[in-house]
Enzyme design. Sequence first.
Site, short mmCIF file in Angstrom:
data_model
loop_
_atom_site.label_atom_id
_atom_site.label_comp_id
_atom_site.label_asym_id
_atom_site.label_seq_id
_atom_site.Cartn_x
_atom_site.Cartn_y
_atom_site.Cartn_z
N GLU A 3 0.86 -1.19 0.00
CA GLU A 3 0.00 0.00 0.00
C GLU A 3 0.90 1.24 0.00
O GLU A 3 2.10 1.13 -0.24
CB GLU A 3 -0.93 -0.05 1.22
CG GLU A 3 -1.79 -1.32 1.23
CD GLU A 3 -2.66 -1.48 2.47
OE1 GLU A 3 -3.07 -0.46 3.06
OE2 GLU A 3 -2.91 -2.63 2.85
N LYS A 58 -0.70 3.49 -5.00
CA LYS A 58 0.12 2.28 -4.83
C LYS A 58 1.05 2.06 -6.02
O LYS A 58 1.62 0.98 -6.18
CB LYS A 58 -0.78 1.05 -4.65
CG LYS A 58 -1.73 1.14 -3.46
CD LYS A 58 -2.67 -0.05 -3.44
CE LYS A 58 -3.76 0.12 -2.39
NZ LYS A 58 -4.77 -0.96 -2.47
N ARG A 259 -13.01 -9.17 2.04
CA ARG A 259 -11.68 -8.79 2.54
C ARG A 259 -11.63 -9.01 4.05
O ARG A 259 -12.59 -8.68 4.76
CB ARG A 259 -11.40 -7.31 2.25
CG ARG A 259 -11.49 -6.92 0.78
CD ARG A 259 -10.46 -7.66 -0.08
NE ARG A 259 -9.10 -7.33 0.28
CZ ARG A 259 -8.42 -6.29 -0.23
NH1 ARG A 259 -8.98 -5.50 -1.11
NH2 ARG A 259 -7.19 -6.07 0.15
#
Length: 276
Positions: A3, A58, A259
């Site tokens: 990230e 990212k 997630r």
Amino acid sequence: MPELPEMENYRILLNQKIIGQTITDIQINREKSININADLFKKTVLNQKVVNIHRRGKHLLFQLQNGPILLLHLMLGGWMFFGTEDDKPKRTIQIRLSFDKSQLYFIGLRLGYLHLYSPAEAEQKLSHLGPEPLAAEFTLQEFLKRISSRHGRLKTTLLDQKFIAGIGNCYSTEICFHAGILPTKDIDDISETERVRFYHSMQVILLEAIKYGGYLENPFFKGDTLTGSFYELCQVYDREGEKCRRCGSTIVMELISSRKTFYCPNCQKKTRSSIS
Ligand SMILES: [Zn+2]
């Protein structure tokens, strides 16, 4: 997936290693990782100096001397290693850029890529991204304005790169913990006070994570003791079933939009009481 802090850590380290250096050889073992014919790719990139490396969300952008940009996204499982052939990790290398005797290895590029673009094309490819959370112009007012137009679960919105660029599963989780907000919460149920707190937690966590080299497990070069140090400092991410370091409660994992989302049911409450 790397990230913002992981990519920023790479950017800082790459700036120390390869800025001003010439790409003396290119090896492409996986043509799917690039976007044009391998011969044309090599012809364009070979013997060019890397003049600058920027980060956007990212992504990393390697600015080449003759104009083009190498746009990198590591996606899930991708990482980089810099060193000599002797130091090379025993892993499959998808792309290798040589800088004389030093090599930059791209590893784990399954969905990840290294694409060659003109500056205009690169800009267009990144045009969907939301603001950089650490940029000076991304003020509290700007954040409050952006979040006021959003609905649905906080976690889902945080993962949307159009909302804010660079935040993924780990840091959305850690920022929510720092702010004492449940990631499962609906944005409409998040108070003004909590929104302000979230904004400040976002700055604190991202800066701290950059300082400690992000959470990725693989070192960037032999003897690199910085990269990945933040993993040990994660308060809830990847800590299901472990004790909360703040209150001793058991950390919970819940799937949100498939997630993994971790939180402390005591420190992050539906209605916040007080956190000592
Ligand atoms: Zn707790």
